[in-house]
Design a protein around this motif. Structure first.
Motif, mmCIF file in Angstrom:
data_model
loop_
_atom_site.group_PDB
_atom_site.id
_atom_site.type_symbol
_atom_site.label_atom_id
_atom_site.label_comp_id
_atom_site.label_asym_id
_atom_site.label_seq_id
_atom_site.Cartn_x
_atom_site.Cartn_y
_atom_site.Cartn_z
ATOM 1 N N VAL A 165 0.839 -1.200 0.000
ATOM 2 C CA VAL A 165 0.000 0.000 0.000
ATOM 3 C C VAL A 165 0.876 1.254 0.000
ATOM 4 N N VAL A 166 0.480 2.234 -0.804
ATOM 5 C CA VAL A 166 1.207 3.516 -0.877
ATOM 6 C C VAL A 166 0.323 4.602 -0.269
ATOM 7 N N TYR A 167 0.902 5.366 0.659
ATOM 8 C CA TYR A 167 0.137 6.411 1.367
ATOM 9 C C TYR A 167 0.601 7.790 0.936
ATOM 10 N N PRO A 168 -0.340 8.722 0.864
ATOM 11 C CA PRO A 168 0.055 10.110 0.590
ATOM 12 C C PRO A 168 0.901 10.642 1.746
ATOM 13 N N ALA A 169 1.745 11.612 1.458
ATOM 14 C CA ALA A 169 2.571 12.198 2.508
ATOM 15 C C ALA A 169 1.671 12.778 3.599
ATOM 16 N N GLY A 170 2.048 12.521 4.843
ATOM 17 C CA GLY A 170 1.301 13.063 5.964
ATOM 18 C C GLY A 170 0.102 12.238 6.364
ATOM 19 N N ALA A 171 -0.148 11.143 5.645
ATOM 20 C CA ALA A 171 -1.309 10.310 6.000
ATOM 21 C C ALA A 171 -0.980 9.388 7.170
#
Ligand code: FES
Length: 171
Positions: A165-171
């Motif tokens: 899974v790839v998360y947006p920055a700050g998530a």
């Protein structure tokens, strides 16, 4: 009376010309074959056209994909899954059984293969065989708030795990 001297070997000259012409035509034919071969390899080889399958797809801004959503990108041949926790997965639509294209069934919250009845959950894990493993994924990067999917090389996996899974920055 004297016998005339032998005629110079005209046939040899003619043969040389013929050989030369044959050689030249052979070389031209070879060049033509090589050109055809190169064009065939280029035609059949992997294409990388941005926005299409095989290339880089700018999917869109992070906020345009609500958590818990599945968005199809037909030209890229993938589904962009945004999980409930805000992470992203780019799921290749090719069934891992025999390669049919799966579709997203929102009401059942699953991917379905029309060929032999396999189902996959939102993360691409197999819910119903004969598919032998989870749907492949593609690499995701998130740059300046935009989700970008590189469809050049599907990533095989046996099953879903959180490292995919790839998360947006700050998530
Ligand atoms: S190709 Fe999908 S189940 Fe056979």
């Amino acid at each position: 009376m004297m016998t005339p001297p032998p005629v110079p070997s005209a046939p040899e000259t003619t043969m040389s010309r013929r050989n030369f012409l044959s050689l030249g035509l052979g070389a031209l034919g070879l060049v033509g074959l090589l050109q055809t071969g190169v064009m065939t390899v280029q035609f059949l080889g992997p294409r990388r056209v941005d926005g299409e399958f095989g290339g880089v797809v700018q999917a869109g801004l992070v906020e345009s994909f609500p958590p818990g959503s599945v968005t199809e990108f037909p030209d890229g041949r993938f589904f962009l899954v945004r999980l409930a926790d805000g992470g992203f997965l780019a799921v290749y639509r090719r069934c891992t059984h025999l390669g049919c294209a799966v579709s997203w069934q929102a009401a059942e919250n699953r991917f379905a293969c029309p060929c032999h009845g396999s189902y996959f959950d939102q993360e691409g894990d197999v819910e119903n065989p004969p598919a032998p493993r989870a749907l492949d994924t593609f690499a995701i990067t998130i740059t300046d708030g935009t989700v970008i999917v590189d469809t050049a090389e599907p990533r095989q996996r046996d099953a879903f795990d959180a490292t995919q899974v790839v998360y947006p920055a700050g998530a």
